[in-house]
Design a protein around this motif. Structure first.
Motif, PDB file in Angstrom:
ATOM      1  N   TYR A  12       0.870  -1.168   0.000  1.00  0.00           N
ATOM      2  CA  TYR A  12       0.000   0.000   0.000  1.00  0.00           C
ATOM      3  C   TYR A  12       0.913   1.226   0.000  1.00  0.00           C
ATOM      4  CZ  TYR A  12      -3.560  -3.404   1.252  1.00  0.00           C
ATOM      5  OH  TYR A  12      -4.401  -4.490   1.255  1.00  0.00           O
ATOM      6  N   THR A  15      -0.037   7.694   0.511  1.00  0.00           N
ATOM      7  CA  THR A  15      -1.036   8.568  -0.102  1.00  0.00           C
ATOM      8  C   THR A  15      -0.881   9.997   0.396  1.00  0.00           C
ATOM      9  OG1 THR A  15      -2.635   7.969   1.608  1.00  0.00           O
ATOM     10  CG2 THR A  15      -2.715   6.711  -0.452  1.00  0.00           C
ATOM     11  N   PRO A  66      -2.103   5.357  11.118  1.00  0.00           N
ATOM     12  CA  PRO A  66      -2.959   5.637   9.959  1.00  0.00           C
ATOM     13  C   PRO A  66      -2.555   4.865   8.707  1.00  0.00           C
ATOM     14  CG  PRO A  66      -2.333   7.684  11.056  1.00  0.00           C
ATOM     15  CD  PRO A  66      -1.521   6.592  11.683  1.00  0.00           C
ATOM     16  N   ALA A  67      -1.260   4.642   8.512  1.00  0.00           N
ATOM     17  CA  ALA A  67      -0.809   3.898   7.333  1.00  0.00           C
ATOM     18  C   ALA A  67      -1.244   2.434   7.404  1.00  0.00           C
ATOM     19  CB  ALA A  67       0.707   4.010   7.193  1.00  0.00           C
ATOM     20  N   ASN A  69      -3.725   1.326   9.073  1.00  0.00           N
ATOM     21  CA  ASN A  69      -5.191   1.292   8.989  1.00  0.00           C
ATOM     22  C   ASN A  69      -5.688   1.230   7.552  1.00  0.00           C
ATOM     23  OD1 ASN A  69      -5.653   1.099  11.703  1.00  0.00           O
ATOM     24  ND2 ASN A  69      -6.030   3.280  11.989  1.00  0.00           N
ATOM     25  N   LYS A  70      -4.865   1.655   6.580  1.00  0.00           N
ATOM     26  CA  LYS A  70      -5.247   1.506   5.167  1.00  0.00           C
ATOM     27  C   LYS A  70      -5.386   0.034   4.810  1.00  0.00           C
ATOM     28  CE  LYS A  70      -2.340   5.077   3.858  1.00  0.00           C
ATOM     29  NZ  LYS A  70      -1.226   5.446   3.041  1.00  0.00           N
ATOM     30  N   ALA A  73      -8.539  -1.331   6.509  1.00  0.00           N
ATOM     31  CA  ALA A  73      -9.770  -0.825   5.887  1.00  0.00           C
ATOM     32  C   ALA A  73      -9.963  -1.304   4.446  1.00  0.00           C
ATOM     33  CB  ALA A  73      -9.763   0.702   5.925  1.00  0.00           C
ATOM     34  N   ASP A  74      -9.011  -2.042   3.904  1.00  0.00           N
ATOM     35  CA  ASP A  74      -9.139  -2.520   2.526  1.00  0.00           C
ATOM     36  C   ASP A  74     -10.302  -3.507   2.452  1.00  0.00           C
ATOM     37  OD1 ASP A  74      -8.938  -3.772   0.044  1.00  0.00           O
ATOM     38  OD2 ASP A  74      -6.756  -3.929   0.116  1.00  0.00           O
TER      39      ASP A  74
END
Length: 150
Positions: A12, A15, A66-67, A69-70, A73-74
């Motif tokens: 990932y 972003t 937060p990274a 969590n990407k 959350a996928d």
């Protein structure tokens, strides 16, 4: 249902970036009760061999969570957040995070393993400066309890 093993190796990319400031470092040091002067005073940091104030080792969680969590959350991964707990966490530093760094994280799923009705998801984040310099590699193991399967 077990997490899909084909996600092992999936990355990932960043972003966004995070600019580290002296103020954020000080706030974090205050929050954890660490009075080390290298986290607050430029002269103390320079005397210790750093170009500016440095961050406590666990400061990286500010951008790491937060990274990671990407991944969580996928929707394609199918992880049920309500059944997840944080297992292990480690940090391997090349150098300390310091004021002025602009950080970007790439997160990779290193492993998915099934044990006793639970999924163990191991994720790695590479924390890089704006120029691409590797600062730190983090590793986290997330444990996801699966529901009853028919």
């Amino acid at each position: 249902m077990a997490l899909d093993q084909s996600f092992i190796g999936r990355s990932y990319p960043p972003t966004s970036t995070y600019e580290v400031s002296r103020e954020k470092i000080r706030e974090f040091a205050d929050a954890i009760g660490d009075t080390n002067p290298v986290y607050r005073d430029q002269e103390a940091a320079r005397a210790a061999g750093h170009p500016d104030v440095i961050a406590p080792p666990t400061f990286i969680t500010v951008v790491n969570i937060p990274a990671v969590n990407k991944v969580v959350a996928d929707p394609a991964l199918g992880l049920d957040y309500s059944r997840m707990v944080h297992g292990l966490q480690s940090f391997t530093y090349v150098r300390p995070v310091r004021a002025g760094d602009v950080l970007a994280l790439t997160v990779t799923i290193d492993d998915i393993m099934d044990r006793a009705g639970n999924d163990f998801l191991t994720v790695r984040a590479e924390v890089n400066a704006a120029d691409g310099e590797l600062i730190c590699t983090t590793s986290a193991q997330l444990v996801v309890r699966r529901g009853d399967e028919a």
